[in-house]
Motif scaffolding. Structure first.
Motif, PDB file in Angstrom:
ATOM      1  N   GLU A  74      -6.042   4.242  -4.291  1.00 36.05           N
ATOM      2  CA  GLU A  74      -6.358   5.351  -3.397  1.00 36.05           C
ATOM      3  C   GLU A  74      -5.672   6.633  -3.869  1.00 36.05           C
ATOM      4  O   GLU A  74      -6.250   7.719  -3.809  1.00 36.05           O
ATOM      5  CB  GLU A  74      -5.921   5.020  -1.973  1.00 36.05           C
ATOM      6  CG  GLU A  74      -6.761   3.964  -1.280  1.00 36.05           C
ATOM      7  CD  GLU A  74      -8.170   4.451  -0.970  1.00 36.05           C
ATOM      8  OE1 GLU A  74      -8.355   5.659  -0.740  1.00 36.05           O
ATOM      9  OE2 GLU A  74      -9.090   3.605  -0.958  1.00 36.05           O
ATOM     10  N   GLY A  75      -4.425   6.522  -4.322  1.00 36.66           N
ATOM     11  CA  GLY A  75      -3.709   7.703  -4.808  1.00 36.66           C
ATOM     12  C   GLY A  75      -4.351   8.299  -6.038  1.00 36.66           C
ATOM     13  O   GLY A  75      -4.502   9.526  -6.145  1.00 36.66           O
ATOM     14  N   PRO A 103      -1.096  11.335   3.062  1.00 35.61           N
ATOM     15  CA  PRO A 103      -1.750  10.029   3.207  1.00 35.61           C
ATOM     16  C   PRO A 103      -2.074   9.664   4.650  1.00 35.61           C
ATOM     17  O   PRO A 103      -2.966   8.863   4.899  1.00 35.61           O
ATOM     18  CB  PRO A 103      -0.720   9.056   2.614  1.00 35.61           C
ATOM     19  CG  PRO A 103       0.588   9.769   2.718  1.00 35.61           C
ATOM     20  CD  PRO A 103       0.279  11.217   2.552  1.00 35.61           C
ATOM     21  N   LEU A 133      -5.456   3.416   3.609  1.00 37.06           N
ATOM     22  CA  LEU A 133      -4.575   4.488   4.087  1.00 37.06           C
ATOM     23  C   LEU A 133      -4.418   4.490   5.600  1.00 37.06           C
ATOM     24  O   LEU A 133      -3.673   5.316   6.135  1.00 37.06           O
ATOM     25  CB  LEU A 133      -5.091   5.845   3.603  1.00 37.06           C
ATOM     26  CG  LEU A 133      -5.089   6.035   2.082  1.00 37.06           C
ATOM     27  CD1 LEU A 133      -5.462   7.466   1.723  1.00 37.06           C
ATOM     28  CD2 LEU A 133      -3.734   5.679   1.473  1.00 37.06           C
ATOM     29  N   TRP A 159       0.945   3.968  -3.049  1.00 36.16           N
ATOM     30  CA  TRP A 159       0.577   5.380  -2.892  1.00 36.16           C
ATOM     31  C   TRP A 159       1.656   6.294  -3.478  1.00 36.16           C
ATOM     32  O   TRP A 159       1.354   7.231  -4.225  1.00 36.16           O
ATOM     33  CB  TRP A 159       0.348   5.708  -1.424  1.00 36.16           C
ATOM     34  CG  TRP A 159       0.134   7.165  -1.170  1.00 36.16           C
ATOM     35  CD1 TRP A 159       1.081   8.106  -0.900  1.00 36.16           C
ATOM     36  CD2 TRP A 159      -1.118   7.873  -1.211  1.00 36.16           C
ATOM     37  NE1 TRP A 159       0.514   9.344  -0.742  1.00 36.16           N
ATOM     38  CE2 TRP A 159      -0.835   9.238  -0.935  1.00 36.16           C
ATOM     39  CE3 TRP A 159      -2.431   7.487  -1.441  1.00 36.16           C
ATOM     40  CZ2 TRP A 159      -1.829  10.200  -0.881  1.00 36.16           C
ATOM     41  CZ3 TRP A 159      -3.429   8.456  -1.385  1.00 36.16           C
ATOM     42  CH2 TRP A 159      -3.122   9.784  -1.112  1.00 36.16           C
ATOM     43  N   TYR A 160       2.914   6.041  -3.141  1.00 34.93           N
ATOM     44  CA  TYR A 160       3.986   6.932  -3.570  1.00 34.93           C
ATOM     45  C   TYR A 160       4.451   6.672  -5.003  1.00 34.93           C
ATOM     46  O   TYR A 160       4.984   7.574  -5.657  1.00 34.93           O
ATOM     47  CB  TYR A 160       5.180   6.801  -2.621  1.00 34.93           C
ATOM     48  CG  TYR A 160       4.943   7.451  -1.284  1.00 34.93           C
ATOM     49  CD1 TYR A 160       4.837   8.831  -1.161  1.00 34.93           C
ATOM     50  CD2 TYR A 160       4.797   6.678  -0.139  1.00 34.93           C
ATOM     51  CE1 TYR A 160       4.612   9.431   0.071  1.00 34.93           C
ATOM     52  CE2 TYR A 160       4.570   7.270   1.097  1.00 34.93           C
ATOM     53  CZ  TYR A 160       4.482   8.642   1.192  1.00 34.93           C
ATOM     54  OH  TYR A 160       4.246   9.232   2.412  1.00 34.93           O
ATOM     55  N   ILE A 198       0.836  -1.207   0.000  1.00 32.93           N
ATOM     56  CA  ILE A 198       0.000   0.000   0.000  1.00 32.93           C
ATOM     57  C   ILE A 198       0.867   1.253   0.000  1.00 32.93           C
ATOM     58  O   ILE A 198       0.619   2.212  -0.746  1.00 32.93           O
ATOM     59  CB  ILE A 198      -0.952  -0.016   1.208  1.00 32.93           C
ATOM     60  CG1 ILE A 198      -1.991  -1.120   1.051  1.00 32.93           C
ATOM     61  CG2 ILE A 198      -1.645   1.340   1.368  1.00 32.93           C
ATOM     62  CD1 ILE A 198      -2.842  -1.345   2.283  1.00 32.93           C
ATOM     63  N   ARG A 214       2.404   5.380  -7.517  1.00 38.39           N
ATOM     64  CA  ARG A 214       1.185   4.977  -8.236  1.00 38.39           C
ATOM     65  C   ARG A 214       1.313   5.128  -9.754  1.00 38.39           C
ATOM     66  O   ARG A 214       0.693   4.379 -10.507  1.00 38.39           O
ATOM     67  CB  ARG A 214      -0.018   5.770  -7.740  1.00 38.39           C
ATOM     68  CG  ARG A 214       0.135   7.275  -7.763  1.00 38.39           C
ATOM     69  CD  ARG A 214      -1.095   7.939  -7.143  1.00 38.39           C
ATOM     70  NE  ARG A 214      -0.961   9.373  -7.001  1.00 38.39           N
ATOM     71  CZ  ARG A 214      -0.453   9.972  -5.937  1.00 38.39           C
ATOM     72  NH1 ARG A 214      -0.002   9.241  -4.936  1.00 38.39           N
ATOM     73  NH2 ARG A 214      -0.377  11.281  -5.868  1.00 38.39           N
ATOM     74  N   GLY A 260      -3.132   0.669  -2.828  1.00 36.71           N
ATOM     75  CA  GLY A 260      -2.491   1.954  -2.549  1.00 36.71           C
ATOM     76  C   GLY A 260      -2.497   2.874  -3.747  1.00 36.71           C
ATOM     77  O   GLY A 260      -2.783   4.073  -3.627  1.00 36.71           O
ATOM     78  N   SER A 261      -2.185   2.335  -4.938  1.00 39.98           N
ATOM     79  CA  SER A 261      -2.207   3.179  -6.138  1.00 39.98           C
ATOM     80  C   SER A 261      -3.626   3.611  -6.469  1.00 39.98           C
ATOM     81  O   SER A 261      -3.853   4.742  -6.930  1.00 39.98           O
ATOM     82  CB  SER A 261      -1.592   2.417  -7.315  1.00 39.98           C
ATOM     83  OG  SER A 261      -2.289   1.199  -7.561  1.00 39.98           O
TER      84      SER A 261
END
Length: 524
Positions: free
Chosen positions: A71-72, A156, A327, A22-23, A18, A25, A68-69
């Protein structure tokens, strides 16, 4: 120290995915392709079982990468929809998505934005509305408002990001009601119950006492709540609805069931919707979700005569939460909740196994239970807040039982108020005395010395602290063959650690002088 089951490590693999998603993505698909190509020769492992473990870890990492991607990307898309109105005063229409909370004489609540300046928004981003005017708004109500959009892109780990909120709206004037919006029937039922419980407390208690009860009962952070004292004394977990509060809730439910002479199996089945209702009314945060999922799994194990171990329940709860609210992996509350549970389910049983033969341990089990939970959250608190309360184990022994009694009486009063209001007023009249006593105790404890303030720890120190905790706790176990501690020179190492702690404590007391602390609030 704990079972070698891969289940215990799957949450870490999912959480790492995740964070990476996120970082990174924009490169998620490329990373997925590279992982599949490069790691496929190593997935077979040394045997079929080892291969399955590696495949499981990789699958959970990939699953976390996708979540995670996702959510981003969602946050970026919804942020773009509202960013064009940044700093501007606009007219908008939306639906209220939570029970409003007090704010500076007015209210604050989440709003799903459906129209801006007369134009429909397909993505329907969420804004947090701050209104000085107040108003008796309810979940599912459709409102037309005018206000200024503000707020940078949330990080996040922020509450906004976890609740998929992309900004704020400072409302001007009174909102205009536009009927009812499209929300779930279950959501209406839950928030209606929550609103009725709050109204009983507000009508039968003074404002400060009502704020404290609602903070402990429902996790609401109202302006009159003395959160600083809770944090300084080390009992902030009483304001975060979790397993402790679920224990109060289930204790009351079980006691009522036993008064009607219901068998345990029937009570176990009826407890399932009771636990689900508790989690929903409490807002569905990470601590409440963890407690609810672990309790439901434990009830299912008892009903099917297949009880599960505590660490396994903890791992499954972590996986479920990260799948429902990805998140949360960035949230301090998530880590504090699971760290405290690890202290109770992993650290304390080892202590009990090693010291149960000593009378001093048997007579002080409550203290050591509190100490195990506090020990596991201390490194994280030292990293984030740069301070730790030495009074926490003692404060928990005093305040948790009293807080439990307050919550249970308040819950009975709130439920009674739904059917017979005079009984609720009578119960809360007595509860107000206990709440005042609680307030006096926590104020007294907050004034006592015992809170160490120091520069926030680096992550290396946090990791080293957990390493020492687990190493020493693992070393307490006795080898069944040699009858010796598993960790060589255990007592020598324990003495060295204690001497190190005393030296560090003496340094902190001598060199960390009391100084003025200024806190600045960024209100946009």
């Amino acid at each position: 120290m704990i079972s070698g089951s891969p289940l215990l490590w799957l949450p870490f693999s999912l959480g790492a995915g995740i964070v990476a998603g996120w970082y990174l993505r924009n490169y998620a698909l490329l990373i997925l392709l590279v992982l599949t190509v490069l790691l496929s020769p190593f997935l077979s492992g040394r045997g079929p079982e080892e291969g399955r473990k590696r495949v499981g870890f990789l699958c959970f990492f990939i699953l976390g990468l996708l979540f995670g991607s996702g959510e981003g990307w969602r946050a970026a898309r919804q942020r773009q929809l509202i960013q064009v109105y940044q700093g501007r005063t606009v007219d908008l229409v939306g639906t209220v998505l939570e029970t409003p909370a007090p704010w500076r004489g007015g209210v604050r609540f989440l709003l799903r934005v459906e129209e801006v300046a007369g134009e429909q928004l397909a993505g329907q981003p969420r804004l947090e509305v701050f209104s000085f005017q107040g108003g008796d708004y309810a979940y599912g109500q459709r409102l037309a408002l005018r206000g200024r959009v503000f707020g940078d892109a949330p990080g996040p780990g922020s509450a906004w990001a976890r609740d998929r909120v992309v900004g704020g709206l400072l409302s001007e004037g009174q909102a205009e009601e536009r009927g009812e919006g499209e929300v779930s029937v279950l959501g209406r039922l839950v928030h209606s119950c929550q609103r009725k419980l709050l109204r009983v407390g507000e009508a039968t208690l003074p404002p400060k006492e009502a704020a404290l009860l609602h903070g402990m009962l429902l996790g609401r952070r109202e302006p009159a709540l003395p959160t600083y004292n809770f944090e300084r004394v080390g009992v902030a977990h009483l304001l975060s609805v979790s397993g402790l509060h679920l224990t109060f809730w289930l204790g009351l439910f079980w006691g009522l069931g036993k008064s009607f002479r219901l068998p345990d199996r029937v009570l176990g089945i009826l407890a399932i919707p009771a636990v689900a209702l508790f989690v929903l009314i409490a807002g569905g945060g990470a601590p409440a979700l963890r407690a609810g999922i672990m309790t439901l799994l434990a009830l299912f194990g008892d009903l099917t005569h297949r009880p599960a171990r505590g660490p396994h329940l903890l791992a499954v709860a972590a996986i479920a939460i990260l799948l429902l609210r990805p998140l949360e992996v960035f949230a301090l509350g998530f880590w504090l909740s699971f760290a405290a549970c690890a202290g109770l389910l992993i650290i304390y049983p080892r202590w009990e196994q090693a010291f149960s033969v000593y009378p001093w341990f048997v007579k002080s089990r409550g203290f050591f239970l509190s100490l195990a939970a506090q020990l596991m959250v201390t490194p994280l608190l030292s990293k984030v807040y740069g301070g730790v309360s030495l009074m926490a184990p003692v404060a928990n022994l005093l305040l948790v039982p009293l807080g439990g009694l307050i919550v249970q009486i308040g819950l009975v009063a709130a439920l009674a108020g739904l059917f017979f209001f005079p009984l609720a007023r009578l119960l809360n009249a007595g509860n107000a005395v206990l709440i005042k006593l609680f307030q006096e105790l926590i104020t007294l404890l907050a004034k006592l010395p015992g809170y160490l303030s120091f520069p926030p720890w680096p992550w290396l120190a946090v990791g080293a602290s957990y390493g020492v905790i687990f190493l020493l706790t693992w070393g307490l176990a006795v080898n069944p063959v040699t009858k010796k501690r598993r960790l060589p020179l255990f007592y020598i190492l324990l003495v060295l650690v204690l001497i190190g702690l005393l030296v560090v404590g003496a340094y902190l007391v001598r060199d960390l002088r009391p100084s003025l602390q200024m806190v600045f609030f960024d209100v946009g």
